[in-house]
Scaffold this motif. Sequence first.
Motif, PDB file in Angstrom:
ATOM      1  N   MET A 354       0.833  -1.226   0.000  1.00 39.49           N
ATOM      2  CA  MET A 354       0.000   0.000   0.000  1.00 39.49           C
ATOM      3  C   MET A 354       0.857   1.262   0.000  1.00 39.49           C
ATOM      4  O   MET A 354       0.432   2.298  -0.504  1.00 39.49           O
ATOM      5  N   VAL A 355       2.073   1.185   0.544  1.00 40.70           N
ATOM      6  CA  VAL A 355       2.975   2.342   0.432  1.00 40.70           C
ATOM      7  C   VAL A 355       3.371   2.495  -1.035  1.00 40.70           C
ATOM      8  O   VAL A 355       3.380   3.601  -1.585  1.00 40.70           O
ATOM      9  N   ASN A 356       3.651   1.364  -1.687  1.00 39.76           N
ATOM     10  CA  ASN A 356       3.989   1.432  -3.115  1.00 39.76           C
ATOM     11  C   ASN A 356       2.863   2.052  -3.933  1.00 39.76           C
ATOM     12  O   ASN A 356       3.110   2.828  -4.854  1.00 39.76           O
ATOM     13  N   MET A 357       1.632   1.715  -3.588  1.00 40.56           N
ATOM     14  CA  MET A 357       0.510   2.287  -4.350  1.00 40.56           C
ATOM     15  C   MET A 357       0.494   3.817  -4.227  1.00 40.56           C
ATOM     16  O   MET A 357       0.348   4.524  -5.224  1.00 40.56           O
ATOM     17  N   MET A 358       0.667   4.308  -3.012  1.00 39.92           N
ATOM     18  CA  MET A 358       0.657   5.770  -2.850  1.00 39.92           C
ATOM     19  C   MET A 358       1.824   6.405  -3.606  1.00 39.92           C
ATOM     20  O   MET A 358       1.653   7.427  -4.283  1.00 39.92           O
ATOM     21  N   ILE A 359       3.000   5.792  -3.499  1.00 38.02           N
ATOM     22  CA  ILE A 359       4.165   6.343  -4.212  1.00 38.02           C
ATOM     23  C   ILE A 359       3.899   6.299  -5.720  1.00 38.02           C
ATOM     24  O   ILE A 359       4.151   7.274  -6.438  1.00 38.02           O
ATOM     25  N   GLY A 360       3.370   5.180  -6.192  1.00 31.59           N
ATOM     26  CA  GLY A 360       3.120   5.018  -7.632  1.00 31.59           C
ATOM     27  C   GLY A 360       2.093   6.008  -8.147  1.00 31.59           C
ATOM     28  O   GLY A 360       2.258   6.588  -9.225  1.00 31.59           O
ATOM     29  N   LEU A 361       1.036   6.228  -7.383  1.00 32.78           N
ATOM     30  CA  LEU A 361       0.029   7.206  -7.810  1.00 32.78           C
ATOM     31  C   LEU A 361       0.654   8.595  -7.870  1.00 32.78           C
ATOM     32  O   LEU A 361       0.390   9.368  -8.792  1.00 32.78           O
ATOM     33  N   GLY A 362       1.495   8.894  -6.884  1.00 35.70           N
ATOM     34  CA  GLY A 362       2.158  10.199  -6.866  1.00 35.70           C
ATOM     35  C   GLY A 362       3.083  10.370  -8.057  1.00 35.70           C
ATOM     36  O   GLY A 362       3.062  11.403  -8.739  1.00 35.70           O
ATOM     37  N   LEU A 363       3.895   9.350  -8.337  1.00 38.73           N
ATOM     38  CA  LEU A 363       4.815   9.416  -9.485  1.00 38.73           C
ATOM     39  C   LEU A 363       4.030   9.641 -10.776  1.00 38.73           C
ATOM     40  O   LEU A 363       4.411  10.470 -11.617  1.00 38.73           O
ATOM     41  N   ALA A 364       2.921   8.912 -10.930  1.00 42.97           N
ATOM     42  CA  ALA A 364       2.114   9.055 -12.147  1.00 42.97           C
ATOM     43  C   ALA A 364       1.505  10.453 -12.239  1.00 42.97           C
ATOM     44  O   ALA A 364       1.532  11.092 -13.293  1.00 42.97           O
ATOM     45  N   ASP A 365       1.003  10.950 -11.128  1.00 47.50           N
ATOM     46  CA  ASP A 365       0.418  12.308 -11.111  1.00 47.50           C
ATOM     47  C   ASP A 365       1.421  13.359 -11.542  1.00 47.50           C
ATOM     48  O   ASP A 365       1.072  14.357 -12.150  1.00 47.50           O
ATOM     49  N   MET A 366       2.699  13.137 -11.164  1.00 46.62           N
ATOM     50  CA  MET A 366       3.709  14.170 -11.405  1.00 46.62           C
ATOM     51  C   MET A 366       4.461  13.933 -12.710  1.00 46.62           C
ATOM     52  O   MET A 366       5.507  14.523 -12.947  1.00 46.62           O
ATOM     53  N   GLY A 367       3.950  13.002 -13.549  1.00 46.80           N
ATOM     54  CA  GLY A 367       4.533  12.804 -14.872  1.00 46.80           C
ATOM     55  C   GLY A 367       5.715  11.856 -14.920  1.00 46.80           C
ATOM     56  O   GLY A 367       6.373  11.741 -15.953  1.00 46.80           O
ATOM     57  N   LEU A 368       6.008  11.164 -13.820  1.00 47.14           N
ATOM     58  CA  LEU A 368       7.114  10.195 -13.837  1.00 47.14           C
ATOM     59  C   LEU A 368       6.540   8.823 -14.186  1.00 47.14           C
ATOM     60  O   LEU A 368       6.514   7.890 -13.374  1.00 47.14           O
ATOM     61  N   ALA A 369       6.072   8.719 -15.425  1.00 41.94           N
ATOM     62  CA  ALA A 369       5.289   7.551 -15.834  1.00 41.94           C
ATOM     63  C   ALA A 369       6.099   6.262 -15.819  1.00 41.94           C
ATOM     64  O   ALA A 369       5.591   5.208 -15.417  1.00 41.94           O
ATOM     65  N   ALA A 370       7.344   6.323 -16.247  1.00 40.50           N
ATOM     66  CA  ALA A 370       8.137   5.085 -16.325  1.00 40.50           C
ATOM     67  C   ALA A 370       8.380   4.518 -14.930  1.00 40.50           C
ATOM     68  O   ALA A 370       8.231   3.313 -14.686  1.00 40.50           O
ATOM     69  N   GLU A 371       8.734   5.398 -13.992  1.00 41.03           N
ATOM     70  CA  GLU A 371       8.988   4.950 -12.615  1.00 41.03           C
ATOM     71  C   GLU A 371       7.693   4.410 -12.001  1.00 41.03           C
ATOM     72  O   GLU A 371       7.690   3.385 -11.313  1.00 41.03           O
ATOM     73  N   ALA A 372       6.583   5.112 -12.272  1.00 44.14           N
ATOM     74  CA  ALA A 372       5.293   4.685 -11.719  1.00 44.14           C
ATOM     75  C   ALA A 372       4.926   3.300 -12.224  1.00 44.14           C
ATOM     76  O   ALA A 372       4.489   2.433 -11.469  1.00 44.14           O
ATOM     77  N   GLU A 373       5.137   3.089 -13.498  1.00 40.12           N
ATOM     78  CA  GLU A 373       4.746   1.813 -14.095  1.00 40.12           C
ATOM     79  C   GLU A 373       5.647   0.680 -13.632  1.00 40.12           C
ATOM     80  O   GLU A 373       5.184  -0.436 -13.375  1.00 40.12           O
ATOM     81  N   LEU A 374       6.925   0.978 -13.478  1.00 35.51           N
ATOM     82  CA  LEU A 374       7.852  -0.042 -12.975  1.00 35.51           C
ATOM     83  C   LEU A 374       7.441  -0.472 -11.559  1.00 35.51           C
ATOM     84  O   LEU A 374       7.379  -1.669 -11.243  1.00 35.51           O
ATOM     85  N   LEU A 375       7.133   0.497 -10.739  1.00 35.92           N
ATOM     86  CA  LEU A 375       6.749   0.176  -9.361  1.00 35.92           C
ATOM     87  C   LEU A 375       5.442  -0.618  -9.330  1.00 35.92           C
ATOM     88  O   LEU A 375       5.295  -1.586  -8.574  1.00 35.92           O
TER      89      LEU A 375
END
Length: 423
Positions: A354-375
């Motif tokens: 669930m920590v990963n989900m929050m981090i991933g949603l944040g990365l995606a929101d801020m345009g860091l799509a590759a990092e978000a998708e990897l996570l």
Amino acid sequence: MSGLDNISLDERARAILRANDRGGFTLPTEGLYPYQWNWDSAFAGWGFASFDLDRAWQELESLFSGQWPNGMVPHILFRSDDPGYFPGPTVWGTQGIGPIPSSGISQPPVAATAIRAIWQADKAAGDARLRALLPGIKAWHRWFMDWRRTPEGAIFVTHPWEAGRDNTADWDSAMAMIEPAGVGDYTRRDTAHVNAEMRPTKADYDRYIWLVNRGRNMGWDEAEMAKDRPFAVADPTMTFILLRANRDLSHMLAAHGMDTAEVDGWTMRLEAGCAALRHPELGFFDAVNLRTGAHTGHLTSASFLCWYAGLDDARMRAAVTEGLASSSYPLPSLAVDSPHFDGMRYWRGPTWAMVNMMIGLGLADMGLAAEAELLRTRTGEMIAQHGFAEYFHPQTGEPAGGGTFTWTAAVWLAWASPNAGDM
Ligand code: GLC
């Protein structure tokens, strides 16, 4: 992974939520955690929203039904007295304060963000239910701003359990300053359910209980407790999650034509507070022991919640790239090169979905799509290969803690499943 596997994992995740459902609220997992937990419920609601919107709303409504008159939403609601859990309602001694027997501390305020997700999936039918929840959310956020805010604007915790990261290395220096005199004999129940190697130590537990006894002796009166704080640590979990939740609250108020000035004022103060969480030499976000003013110097998964809070940051970008590469199942709750890293011990190394989900949603929101998708895909693989455990070894993926865990199932449905978003 074949389509059929994905479908059966989705079904298993739904079955876990249903099995942990106790009628309007969900247990984190049977045995180890036999009550309603605060941020667990927020994730449960998020997961339920993928297949049962009415049940999703109920989860959050039942959480807020335990709100105290001062606005605090407790970290545990004891809807029964289960001898399999310690410390239970009599140890907390909150009788008569809130509407439901509960603990005396709070937990990270994920709820507003989960509620926004549920409402966005259910705008027509959910509008009245959202309106009914908004005053409670605002009162809770105000409680954080009144009782848990540093002068700089960061949010601190008064008990290790308040941040939901019970034994993180971020508390070590503050815990060492507590002498748990008079804590007396008690019997832990957690180690009857899972291996002691995966749980906090006895030294930690003595201090957890000592702090609970102290709060109970003060009647959980915030003004009284604020006079002298034996444990106070400014924390990235709380600060970043409240900042995000507050932005979501403002969005929902504005969508209903309600005034957002007070809430937006809190957002500005919290944004300023984030700067105080930046380690002056190392440059990343960490915690601060308020009794000494010293930064803890630990890079934890909570550090990476900055994007979830709406803050992009070059130093954190470099750190997340490194963190994603550092283990097979990122992101570890403590950097793997830390001398304190312990891959199976709770918040001292394991990966939490669930920590990963929050981090991933944040990365995606801020345009860091590759990092978000990897996570997201790594988290999905971890769950698909190792099950719906409470947490996982970040290098081997070995499942740890409780099994058939509500928030891991919910995170699968809401985010990590290849079908998430289509369900
Ligand atoms: C543990 C976790 C906490 C969680 C609770 C119930 O105490 O550290 O974050 O809310 O279990 O799952």
